[in-house]
Write an enzyme that holds these catalytic residues in place. Structure first.
Site, PDB file in Angstrom:
ATOM      1  N   HIS A 333       0.819  -1.217   0.000  1.00  0.00           N
ATOM      2  CA  HIS A 333       0.000   0.000   0.000  1.00  0.00           C
ATOM      3  C   HIS A 333       0.848   1.261   0.000  1.00  0.00           C
ATOM      4  O   HIS A 333       2.055   1.240   0.311  1.00  0.00           O
ATOM      5  CB  HIS A 333      -0.965   0.016   1.191  1.00  0.00           C
ATOM      6  CG  HIS A 333      -0.317   0.119   2.536  1.00  0.00           C
ATOM      7  ND1 HIS A 333       0.151   1.301   3.062  1.00  0.00           N
ATOM      8  CD2 HIS A 333      -0.067  -0.834   3.483  1.00  0.00           C
ATOM      9  CE1 HIS A 333       0.650   1.102   4.264  1.00  0.00           C
ATOM     10  NE2 HIS A 333       0.540  -0.196   4.545  1.00  0.00           N
ATOM     11  N   CYS A 351       3.344  -4.634   6.613  1.00  0.00           N
ATOM     12  CA  CYS A 351       2.977  -4.430   5.216  1.00  0.00           C
ATOM     13  C   CYS A 351       4.188  -4.066   4.368  1.00  0.00           C
ATOM     14  O   CYS A 351       5.256  -3.735   4.878  1.00  0.00           O
ATOM     15  CB  CYS A 351       1.927  -3.331   5.101  1.00  0.00           C
ATOM     16  SG  CYS A 351       0.328  -3.769   5.792  1.00  0.00           S
TER      17      CYS A 351
END
Length: 414
Positions: A333, A351
């Site tokens: 992301h 992440c």
């Protein structure tokens, strides 16, 4: 699992899938999916007249007059001295039900779940090499609606295009116990065009089964799927809630490889490097996992919220261009706050952080089903945490099949 003949797989029902709940990096999540496959095959021709002197033996099931037959019933038969050449099945109004023979000739599978409390008439014709025929007829009545059902799902949409690592993912709630998996797997059909080997493999809980080939799908492959478990006994007095099906396409080959040693992502299309970009992975206290993952969902904007599980240590933040990799909350992301660290050190909650411009570039080119390979983090991806069938070898994968797996050269669907 070897599927049915090609005629079985004219699929007509669209797949429907429930939206996936999003959570922040490292936040445990459960998956809930619903989709639909249903296979239809051309109706068989009318039976020939029975010859008076035919050296053929033919028996048919369900037995004539049988009641409380599951709505998943197949027309089975045992035959010698001939081959079954025609099967017709009609309901109480005389309407024909489409279907097709299994490859092994053991039965004829209706193209859709039968109706409850309905009487059906079947006619089976066997023809010898000399052209002689024998016809056997039977009629049976299906059971009423079951009191307990197994919920089913299929992570595949009709008419959608997916990445080359997109597994066929069937879901069951509650999970199917080991003793019941073979019967369920026999009703899970996949056809690939062009033909490629493939096998079903179950997760340990029995809540999901994956179908994949030894290698990624060939670009342009057409997947035709039917999870034909509507009305099928699934164990514990439960029956499958419905048939589910989808016809989908595999697109170009795009791969994203992330190396913790260099803190970079390398993007390849059709084997050629098209872009490299700096990344920041999980900090030492919340490391990213290493393994072969698959993009499962894409959101241009979402909210990561871990306050419900982490309390005062949790966080709530708006996220742009998020692409899910695991159920436990790892994504690729946009992370404008970590641009300075990207390419140098790991600061995320697990992440794969990229810059806003790189996040947009990836988002616009990726497909659900594209593979993302992360290496060098020291923490292994857990099987079942996301769509993980590519994270094990082919030899290991086939061990999860509930049915004997033919030699690789013979596993062509269907």
């Amino acid at each position: 699992m070897v599927g049915m003949r090609r005629s079985l797989m004219t699929v007509v029902v669209a797949a429907v899938i429930a939206p996936m709940a999003l959570a922040g990096c490292g936040d445990k999540q459960k998956a809930a999916a619903a989709a639909t496959p249903a296979a239809s095959a051309g109706a068989s021709s009318a039976p020939s007249a029975e010859s008076a002197t035919v050296p053929i033996t033919l028996s048919v099931t369900p037995a004539s007059g049988k009641t409380d037959v599951p709505t998943s019933a197949e027309v089975g038969f045992q035959v010698s001295g001939a081959k079954v050449t025609s099967v017709t099945l009609t309901d109480s109004k005389g309407k024909a039900v489409s279907g097709a023979l299994r490859d092994d000739g053991s039965s004829w599978v209706p193209g859709k779940t039968l109706k409850t409390k309905e009487t059906y008439a079947a006619s089976v014709v066997a023809t010898s090499d000399r052209g002689l025929t024998k016809t056997v007829r039977t009629s049976f009545t299906t059971m009423g609606a079951p009191a307990h059902r197994t919920g089913t799902g299929l992570y595949l949409f009709d008419d959608h295009t997916y990445g080359v690592a997109m597994p066929v993912v069937a879901e069951f709630n509650p999970g199917i116990k080991k003793a019941d998996r073979a019967a369920v797997q026999k009703r899970m059909f996949v056809r690939t065009d062009p033909p490629q080997p493939g096998v079903w493999s179950w997760t340990s809980s029995g809540t999901q089964a994956y179908y994949r080939a030894p290698e990624y799908w060939q670009p342009g492959t057409r997947l035709t799927v039917r999870i034909a478990v509507g009305g099928l006994a699934t164990g514990g007095g439960r029956y499958g809630d419905r048939d589910r099906s989808a016809v989908a396409k595999i697109g170009r080959k795009l791969e994203m490889n992330v190396d913790n040693a260099t803190k970079k992502m390398t993007v390849l299309q059709d084997g050629q490097v098209v872009k490299t970009m700096p990344v920041s992975l999980g900090r030492p206290s919340k490391p990213s996992v290493s393994g072969t993952m698959v993009i499962m969902d894409k959101q241009t904007q979402t909210v990561f919220d871990t306050t419900d599980t982490a309390g005062s240590a949790g966080y709530r933040v708006n996220i742009q261009y998020a692409q899910r990799l695991t159920w436990s909350g790892q994504f690729v992301h946009s992370a404008p706050w970590s641009v300075g660290a990207q390419g140098h050190r790991n600061v995320s909650h697990g992440c794969v952080n990229v810059s806003p411009s790189n996040a947009v570039w990836l988002f616009n080119r990726s497909l659900i089903g594209d593979p993302v390979v992360v290496k060098g983090t020291g923490t292994k991806l857990a099987y079942g945490d996301g769509w993980t069938p590519w994270n094990v070898s082919w030899d290991e994968f086939v061990k999860g099949s509930a049915l004997p797996v033919p030699h690789l050269a013979e596993v062509i669907t269907p």
